[in-house]
Design a protein around this motif. Structure first.
Motif: not given
Length: 432
Positions: A309-316
């Motif tokens: 989920y942190c990956d998703c946040i950083q992708s944004v």
């Protein structure tokens, strides 16, 4: 003064003298210029009043791309205190970058209710000279994909091993993830700086042969000003991340070009750079660890692991999306309804993570890295730097050297070790 006469030129022998009210906004001047040159009103624009294109010192934009951008609709010519002889630049269409040179010729007492073209020299250039060429192409003649046999024949024509071609492919994937948009000649220079040199035409052959369907990028033409010989084909191409082609890709690419303008390219060591070919990879940092730890408190609401989920946040974050969009995603996933959710705590962690995550708008730099390279950042470092020979507050204090005691000191005298205590209460205690 009530009005100005401004000369606006577009190359040698093509200019217009425009009389415009001092109470008119820069946006009104933008409209007058386009009308004078018979251009369509279909792209973004900017004025650079210090006469240096893309200089942030005194710039005004049609819309906000970054915090602090000044809008052309809010500033009148009177407010800008224009003066006779002053020069400034007007840029229209951040993709093709039509650059107009402006100069204040006269200040007049009479007002001009509507902008007037009082002198016109030279024919206006075509705004879209290549449209007919593209419209005449027969798209049915272009195959959707190549067969495996055709691909193998293409590879056989390239004087590189399959391993070298695959390495170029990895560089392109990593560049798309780190930069979002990069001229191919810059990527070529980066590749050659970290690998055995490859000739430009050979590199170009590899680029056009690589199967883009299995990649996260596209290779596109650069703006029209780049027209070079066949010996340098990479100068007319740039690599763009595939997410830019969602919705209005022309606008997306223009805005990213504008945001990147004038910023230094982030260069990573080869091994670290190639790790970014995996779009889900983010370097382990204390800020990332803190966010993951917080997300674990919300694990009952997470649709994936805290790390994913942190990956998703950083992708944004990488594509510079505003915080409100991230909060909308979290709300849709139900995280904001979790009993352990705290907006202030998340916002603080998010801001810290944001400042330490590479961004496409920053050409791969994190906001903190970019600030450190700015004039303000360098001045701040100088101001906070300790005086010469004085240790920094951020450094470990040096250990005091151990002294060798010669002879027998006085029991009531200061201890030679430098502790500040009496000898009998310090080192002398061991000898009694």
């Amino acid at each position: 003064m009530e009005s100005f006469v401004i000369s606006v030129s577009l190359g040698t022998g093509c200019y217009r003298h425009i009389q415009i009210s001092a109470n008119a906004t820069l946006y009104k001047l933008h409209q007058a210029i386009l009308k004078a040159f018979e251009f369509e009103y279909d792209h973004e624009h900017a004025f650079f009043m210090d006469n240096h294109v893309w200089s942030p010192a005194d710039a005004y934009f049609s819309s906000k791309a970054e915090v602090g951008d000044r809008l052309t609709k809010k500033y009148t010519l009177k407010k800008l205190k224009l003066a006779k002889g002053q020069k400034f630049k007007y840029v229209f269409d951040f993709g093709d970058e039509w650059e107009f040179q402006c100069k204040v010729l006269r200040e007049l007492e009479e007002d001009a209710k509507t902008p007037l073209v009082i002198r016109s020299v030279g024919e206006s250039p075509e705004q879209y000279p290549e449209w007919e060429e593209y419209e005449d192409e027969d798209e049915d003649d272009i195959p959707d994909s190549l067969t495996q046999e055709e691909i193998e024949k293409l590879y056989a024509q390239i004087p590189l091993s399959r391993e070298e071609i695959n390495r170029i492919h990895l560089y392109m994937d990593a560049a798309a993830n780190l930069y979002g948009l990069i001229p191919m000649d810059e990527l070529y220079a980066l590749y050659n700086s970290q690998n055995p040199t490859v000739e430009e035409l050979t590199f170009f052959m590899a680029v056009v042969t690589i199967d883009h369907a299995s990649s996260n990028f596209e290779v596109i033409d650069r703006p029209g000003e780049y027209r070079v010989s066949e010996e340098h084909p990479l100068k007319i191409c740039e690599l763009a991340a595939d997410y830019l082609f969602v919705d209005d890709f022309e606008t997306n690419i223009r805005e990213l070009r504008r945001a990147q303008k004038g910023k230094p390219l982030k260069i990573l060591p080869k091994a670290e750079f190639l790790r970014l070919a995996d779009g889900t990879y983010f370097p382990e940092t204390s800020q990332r660890s803190a966010m993951i730890q917080y997300l674990r408190k919300l694990s009952s609401s997470l649709p994936a692991s805290a790390e994913e989920y942190c990956d998703c946040i950083q992708s944004v974050i990488v594509i510079d999306a505003p915080l409100r969009e991230v909060l909308n995603i979290l709300k849709e996933d139900g995280l904001t309804s979790n009993k352990n959710w705290d907006l202030e705590e998340f916002a603080a962690l998010y801001q810290d993570l944001n400042n330490h995550t590479h961004k496409h708008a920053n050409r791969g730099n994190t906001p903190d890295e970019l600030f450190a390279q700015s004039v303000r950042g360098l001045r701040l470092q100088e101001r906070l730097a300790p005086p010469e020979n004085q240790p920094s507050f951020f450094e470990e204090p040096p250990q005091k050297p151990k002294l060798t005691i010669v002879g027998t000191p006085s029991r009531n005298g200061p201890c030679p070790c430098g502790s500040g205590r009496k000898y009998k209460n310090c080192c002398g205690r061991e000898k009694e």
